[in-house]
Design an enzyme around this catalytic site. Structure first.
Site, PDB file in Angstrom:
ATOM      1  N   THR A   1      35.017   4.456  12.956  1.00 54.74           N
ATOM      2  CA  THR A   1      33.596   4.204  13.196  1.00 54.74           C
ATOM      3  C   THR A   1      33.078   3.066  12.331  1.00 54.74           C
ATOM      4  O   THR A   1      32.132   2.376  12.705  1.00 54.74           O
ATOM      5  CB  THR A   1      32.791   5.490  12.929  1.00 54.74           C
ATOM      6  OG1 THR A   1      33.393   6.578  13.634  1.00 54.74           O
ATOM      7  CG2 THR A   1      31.341   5.355  13.379  1.00 54.74           C
TER       8      THR A   1
ATOM      9  N   TYR B   1      50.355   1.060  16.132  1.00 56.17           N
ATOM     10  CA  TYR B   1      50.991  -0.077  16.794  1.00 56.17           C
ATOM     11  C   TYR B   1      52.506  -0.125  16.594  1.00 56.17           C
ATOM     12  O   TYR B   1      53.240  -0.298  17.554  1.00 56.17           O
ATOM     13  CB  TYR B   1      50.367  -1.414  16.345  1.00 56.17           C
ATOM     14  CG  TYR B   1      50.930  -2.601  17.106  1.00 56.17           C
ATOM     15  CD1 TYR B   1      50.594  -2.798  18.442  1.00 56.17           C
ATOM     16  CD2 TYR B   1      51.814  -3.480  16.511  1.00 56.17           C
ATOM     17  CE1 TYR B   1      51.124  -3.864  19.159  1.00 56.17           C
ATOM     18  CE2 TYR B   1      52.355  -4.541  17.225  1.00 56.17           C
ATOM     19  CZ  TYR B   1      52.008  -4.733  18.544  1.00 56.17           C
ATOM     20  OH  TYR B   1      52.544  -5.772  19.251  1.00 56.17           O
TER      21      TYR B   1
ATOM     22  N   TYR C   1      44.989  11.734   9.148  1.00 54.52           N
ATOM     23  CA  TYR C   1      44.135  11.493  10.309  1.00 54.52           C
ATOM     24  C   TYR C   1      45.028  11.252  11.520  1.00 54.52           C
ATOM     25  O   TYR C   1      45.683  10.222  11.628  1.00 54.52           O
ATOM     26  CB  TYR C   1      43.238  10.289  10.011  1.00 54.52           C
ATOM     27  CG  TYR C   1      42.274   9.871  11.100  1.00 54.52           C
ATOM     28  CD1 TYR C   1      42.033  10.655  12.232  1.00 54.52           C
ATOM     29  CD2 TYR C   1      41.591   8.664  10.985  1.00 54.52           C
ATOM     30  CE1 TYR C   1      41.148  10.254  13.204  1.00 54.52           C
ATOM     31  CE2 TYR C   1      40.699   8.253  11.951  1.00 54.52           C
ATOM     32  CZ  TYR C   1      40.479   9.042  13.065  1.00 54.52           C
ATOM     33  OH  TYR C   1      39.593   8.625  14.037  1.00 54.52           O
TER      34      TYR C   1
ATOM     35  N   ARG D   1      44.643   6.382  19.693  1.00 50.41           N
ATOM     36  CA  ARG D   1      44.457   5.047  19.113  1.00 50.41           C
ATOM     37  C   ARG D   1      45.724   4.527  18.449  1.00 50.41           C
ATOM     38  O   ARG D   1      45.956   3.326  18.429  1.00 50.41           O
ATOM     39  CB  ARG D   1      43.315   5.062  18.094  1.00 50.41           C
ATOM     40  CG  ARG D   1      41.931   5.036  18.722  1.00 50.41           C
ATOM     41  CD  ARG D   1      40.871   4.851  17.650  1.00 50.41           C
ATOM     42  NE  ARG D   1      39.527   4.833  18.217  1.00 50.41           N
ATOM     43  CZ  ARG D   1      38.811   3.728  18.424  1.00 50.41           C
ATOM     44  NH1 ARG D   1      39.321   2.551  18.128  1.00 50.41           N
ATOM     45  NH2 ARG D   1      37.590   3.796  18.927  1.00 50.41           N
TER      46      ARG D   1
ATOM     47  N   ILE E   1      34.686  15.617  10.859  1.00 49.54           N
ATOM     48  CA  ILE E   1      34.364  14.268  10.404  1.00 49.54           C
ATOM     49  C   ILE E   1      33.729  13.602  11.611  1.00 49.54           C
ATOM     50  O   ILE E   1      34.403  13.241  12.564  1.00 49.54           O
ATOM     51  CB  ILE E   1      35.606  13.514   9.895  1.00 49.54           C
ATOM     52  CG1 ILE E   1      36.215  14.281   8.709  1.00 49.54           C
ATOM     53  CG2 ILE E   1      35.242  12.096   9.480  1.00 49.54           C
ATOM     54  CD1 ILE E   1      37.482  13.653   8.136  1.00 49.54           C
TER      55      ILE E   1
END
Length: 297
Positions: A50, A112, A138, A143, A206
């Protein structure tokens, strides 16, 4: 049974990073810290997804961590994002956060380059053994391109300061397996799944929507913790459309920055390659905000 990092249970907020004329706007950042502290949040989490951390320079990343810790001044906990797809860079950032007084580090799985499960284990182990502060794993495979499998997290739990998981895989089975097998503190990484996750043993969130309505998200968590399930369900039903749109209309944090601007709490610009929410998205967002009661219909 108490979890490993109960001090972080409750509402943590994944903070936006305000930009103005291409630079970090530290005055607005400090104002946002005060807004969140006044709402009674447990913990501030700057420079994560974020917070547009992939667009920050190394110097900016460190400066934002230091600024939030200084502004919080010990009144709430601070758990900055210190992850990277380079173990060496994540190690540098995590050590920086620890030296500057962070209470924990939020470490996204390397993205990635798609390491193996052994590579993920060694990455988090390297960081945990280098600092004394708690580490929050996390896990957001949507993502990063790689799920941190439950077996890997269970193995990581053998390291004492691997203390938390920000669970954003969307899998209740995965969360259940971790909760059944460890004493790690599980925090939701999806606002819409906070109450379901708490029902199976999660300890909070979170949150992205916490940038907008922290008191409401805190009310839901507090209601559940006090045993008032009906009240918690009321807040879940109210919050759900807003949470859905903040993560569904466009990539985070595009919608939440748009919503903050609509409310007159401007979080500044986005950094390229993120671009502002389009007109169709703004219409949908305004409709949802009006239904919530945040703006006039």
């Amino acid at each position: 049974m108490p979890t490993r990092a109960e001090a972080f249970a409750g509402l943590s907020v994944a903070m936006v990073t305000p930009f103005r004329n291409g630079e970090v706007d530290y005055d607005t950042l400090r104002n946002h810290v005060e807004f969140l502290i006044s709402a009674g949040v447990t913990c501030l989490c700057p420079v994560g997804t974020t917070g547009e951390s992939p667009t920050l320079s190394h110097e900016e990343h460190e400066a934002v961590i230091a600024a939030v810790i200084e502004a919080a001044a010990g009144r709430v906990k601070v758990m900055p994002g210190t992850g990277s797809n380079s173990t060496a860079e994540a190690l540098r950032l995590t050590r920086f956060a620890a030296r500057h007084g962070a209470d924990a580090a939020l470490v996204v799985a390397p993205y990635y380059n798609r390491p193996t499960q052994e590579g993920l284990y060694q990455h988090f182990r390297t960081l945990a053994e280098a600092v004394d502060i708690p580490i929050c794993v996390y896990n957001i495979p949507g993502r990063t391109g790689r799920n941190v499998e439950p077996e890997t997290i269970i193995r990581l739990a053998e390291i004492s300061n691997i203390a938390m998981v920000k669970e954003a895989s969307g899998s209740m089975d995965q969360a259940s397996q971790i909760i059944a097998s460890t004493d790690l503190t599980i925090l939701s990484g999806d606002d819409t799944l906070t109450l379901p996750l708490m029902a199976i043993g999660g300890r909070g969130v979170i949150s992205v929507v916490g940038n907008l309505v922290p008191r409401d998200m805190k009310a839901m968590i507090d209601a559940f913790d006090s045993g008032n399930l009906a009240e918690a369900q009321h807040w879940h039903r109210k919050l759900f459309p807003l949470c859905r749109d903040l993560l569904g209309l466009a990539s985070n944090p595009i919608p939440v920055k748009a919503a903050m601007k609509i409310l007159g709490r401007d979080a500044g610009e986005l950094r390229m390659p993120l671009t502002p929410l389009g007109e169709e998205g703004l219409i949908k967002l305004r409709r949802t905000m009006a239904a919530y009661g945040l703006i006039e219909a």
